[in-house]
Design an enzyme around this catalytic site. Structure first.
Site, PDB file in Angstrom:
ATOM      1  N   SER A 177     -35.447 -27.610  38.177  1.00 58.88           N
ATOM      2  CA  SER A 177     -33.936 -27.085  38.011  1.00 58.88           C
ATOM      3  C   SER A 177     -33.755 -26.848  39.589  1.00 58.88           C
ATOM      4  O   SER A 177     -34.551 -26.701  40.340  1.00 58.88           O
ATOM      5  CB  SER A 177     -33.917 -25.971  37.090  1.00 58.88           C
ATOM      6  OG  SER A 177     -34.761 -24.975  37.695  1.00 58.88           O
TER       7      SER A 177
ATOM      8  N   GLU B 294     -30.762 -24.942  42.360  1.00 59.32           N
ATOM      9  CA  GLU B 294     -29.980 -23.911  42.564  1.00 59.32           C
ATOM     10  C   GLU B 294     -29.008 -24.344  43.850  1.00 59.32           C
ATOM     11  O   GLU B 294     -29.321 -24.838  44.736  1.00 59.32           O
ATOM     12  CB  GLU B 294     -30.461 -22.689  42.913  1.00 59.32           C
ATOM     13  CG  GLU B 294     -29.263 -21.603  43.169  1.00 59.32           C
ATOM     14  CD  GLU B 294     -29.921 -20.163  43.345  1.00 59.32           C
ATOM     15  OE1 GLU B 294     -30.592 -19.637  42.452  1.00 59.32           O
ATOM     16  OE2 GLU B 294     -29.992 -19.516  44.523  1.00 59.32           O
TER      17      GLU B 294
ATOM     18  N   ASP C  11     -25.931  -8.054  44.620  1.00 59.04           N
ATOM     19  CA  ASP C  11     -26.008  -7.176  45.687  1.00 59.04           C
ATOM     20  C   ASP C  11     -24.729  -6.426  45.993  1.00 59.04           C
ATOM     21  O   ASP C  11     -23.649  -6.607  45.476  1.00 59.04           O
ATOM     22  CB  ASP C  11     -26.177  -8.113  46.884  1.00 59.04           C
ATOM     23  CG  ASP C  11     -27.474  -8.995  47.003  1.00 59.04           C
ATOM     24  OD1 ASP C  11     -28.606  -8.237  46.215  1.00 59.04           O
ATOM     25  OD2 ASP C  11     -27.441  -9.975  47.235  1.00 59.04           O
TER      26      ASP C  11
ATOM     27  N   TYR D 254     -39.281 -10.665  40.686  1.00 60.89           N
ATOM     28  CA  TYR D 254     -39.774 -10.529  42.049  1.00 60.89           C
ATOM     29  C   TYR D 254     -41.230 -10.293  41.946  1.00 60.89           C
ATOM     30  O   TYR D 254     -41.838  -9.139  41.701  1.00 60.89           O
ATOM     31  CB  TYR D 254     -39.040  -9.315  42.745  1.00 60.89           C
ATOM     32  CG  TYR D 254     -37.424  -9.313  42.803  1.00 60.89           C
ATOM     33  CD1 TYR D 254     -37.033  -9.748  43.864  1.00 60.89           C
ATOM     34  CD2 TYR D 254     -36.933  -9.158  41.462  1.00 60.89           C
ATOM     35  CE1 TYR D 254     -35.606 -10.095  43.811  1.00 60.89           C
ATOM     36  CE2 TYR D 254     -35.589  -9.235  41.485  1.00 60.89           C
ATOM     37  CZ  TYR D 254     -34.877  -9.528  42.638  1.00 60.89           C
ATOM     38  OH  TYR D 254     -33.509  -9.882  42.833  1.00 60.89           O
TER      39      TYR D 254
ATOM     40  N   PHE E  30     -34.042 -13.487  55.942  1.00 62.48           N
ATOM     41  CA  PHE E  30     -33.839 -13.328  54.595  1.00 62.48           C
ATOM     42  C   PHE E  30     -35.106 -12.459  53.995  1.00 62.48           C
ATOM     43  O   PHE E  30     -34.829 -11.607  53.040  1.00 62.48           O
ATOM     44  CB  PHE E  30     -33.855 -14.637  53.901  1.00 62.48           C
ATOM     45  CG  PHE E  30     -32.541 -15.286  54.361  1.00 62.48           C
ATOM     46  CD1 PHE E  30     -31.417 -14.183  54.846  1.00 62.48           C
ATOM     47  CD2 PHE E  30     -32.081 -16.446  54.002  1.00 62.48           C
ATOM     48  CE1 PHE E  30     -30.186 -15.113  55.269  1.00 62.48           C
ATOM     49  CE2 PHE E  30     -31.019 -17.143  54.380  1.00 62.48           C
ATOM     50  CZ  PHE E  30     -29.884 -16.410  54.978  1.00 62.48           C
TER      51      PHE E  30
ATOM     52  N   HIS F  77     -38.319 -24.030  40.058  1.00 61.88           N
ATOM     53  CA  HIS F  77     -36.794 -23.994  40.473  1.00 61.88           C
ATOM     54  C   HIS F  77     -36.414 -23.928  42.025  1.00 61.88           C
ATOM     55  O   HIS F  77     -37.139 -23.175  42.802  1.00 61.88           O
ATOM     56  CB  HIS F  77     -36.015 -22.463  39.988  1.00 61.88           C
ATOM     57  CG  HIS F  77     -34.479 -22.475  40.158  1.00 61.88           C
ATOM     58  ND1 HIS F  77     -33.922 -23.070  39.265  1.00 61.88           N
ATOM     59  CD2 HIS F  77     -33.986 -21.382  40.922  1.00 61.88           C
ATOM     60  CE1 HIS F  77     -32.541 -22.686  39.517  1.00 61.88           C
ATOM     61  NE2 HIS F  77     -32.491 -21.630  40.494  1.00 61.88           N
TER      62      HIS F  77
END
Length: 296
Positions: free
Chosen positions: A15, A17, A109, A147, A218, A268
């Site tokens: 998949s 994103e 967030d 996570y 990040f 993903h």
């Protein structure tokens, strides 16, 4: 760790994103990416929200366009930020009415300038509550985040896993992981999750490294560790983007292959709205477009 069981399928499920475009040029890039990746027949494609819900309308527009103009199954990110329960219900109902049956439910967030997350007045306090609310609206497929190295705000790995289980118990049907680079970390996370009674699919998020310095930044914010071997692999490539892409593809392919040795069949990919690197990775994994049918 339990003994690995290799994946049984010859090629993995995938998949993708995307993120909603901010300009006309970025929109053109996104749709080129969508058109190039669509023939790989992903199980779904998701569209993100910006931090603090800043791209809500563009997310809605992108998801609806994918639904209307392609054969792809879009999944819309939906967060608790910046909207009350009634507003979120209206958005979810609009998705349902438009034939969109998959939502990625996230807490979200904090908005820019906010030090920590605060529930919106009259809104959902957490993604667990959001999942419950969506269940009252329609029989959505609901993905949630997880996570492998723990959410940055979690008090412990066990507490973070307990929170994931509450989201699943509330009605989520899949968990998609934050990106990571150490496959053993993910394998241990899966083992702990299964022992905790979490039986839904847990899909690893794969981030090809297109900009190592940016990934380090990040990763510090989201709690992902950056192994020393990865830094060494990309050392000296800051001004050599073509070599960096080749190395990035190789690293991602090796990561997927290692995870498949643990029996993982579903991945993903965070595409960053760029098709070429994801296409190269998928081709190396044996994923190719279905052959076009000859005209009768």
């Amino acid at each position: 760790m339990t003994t690995p069981t290799p994946a049984s399928n010859p090629v993995p499920k995938i998949s993708f994103e995307f993120f909603p475009p901010k300009t006309e040029e970025m929109e053109a890039t996104l749709w080129t990416t969508v058109q190039k990746l669509a023939p790989l027949n992903p199980s779904f494609v998701s569209v993100t929200y910006g931090a603090g819900g800043t791209t809500r309308e563009r997310t809605h527009s992108t998801v609806r366009r994918i639904r209307q103009e392609t054969a792809l199954a879009p999944a819309a990110h939906l967060t608790c930020v910046g909207a009350n329960k009634a507003e979120i219900a209206e958005v979810a109902q609009d998705y349902w009415d438009a034939g969109i049956r998959h939502i990625v439910a996230l807490r979200g967030d904090p908005p820019a300038g906010a030090e920590k997350y605060q529930p919106h007045p009259g809104g959902y306090a957490s993604s667990t509550d959001l999942v419950r609310g969506l269940r009252d609206i329609g029989d959505f497929e609901i993905s949630v985040g997880c996570y492998p190295e723990g959410h940055p705000e979690a008090t412990s790995l066990d507490a973070d896993l307990d929170y994931l289980k509450r989201k699943i118990d509330a009605g989520a049907t899949r968990a998609i992981s934050q990106y990571f680079f150490d496959t053993d970390v993910f394998a241990r996370f899966i083992e702990r999750a299964r022992k905790a009674g979490i039986e839904v699919p847990i899909v690893p998020g794969i981030l090809p490294v297109t900009n190592f310095a940016q990934v380090v930044k990040f990763s510090g914010a989201c709690g992902t560790s950056v192994p020393g071997w990865l830094a060494e692999t990309f050392e000296g490539l800051d001004s050599d983007p073509e070599t960096r892409k080749l190395v990035a593809a190789s690293v991602a392919v090796e990561q997927v292959q290692k995870l498949r040795a643990y029996g993982i069949d579903d991945f993903h990919f965070y595409t960053l709205n760029r098709a070429e690197l994801t296409l190269a990775i998928c081709r190396r994994l044996g994923i190719r477009p279905a052959p076009a049918h000859a005209a009768a």
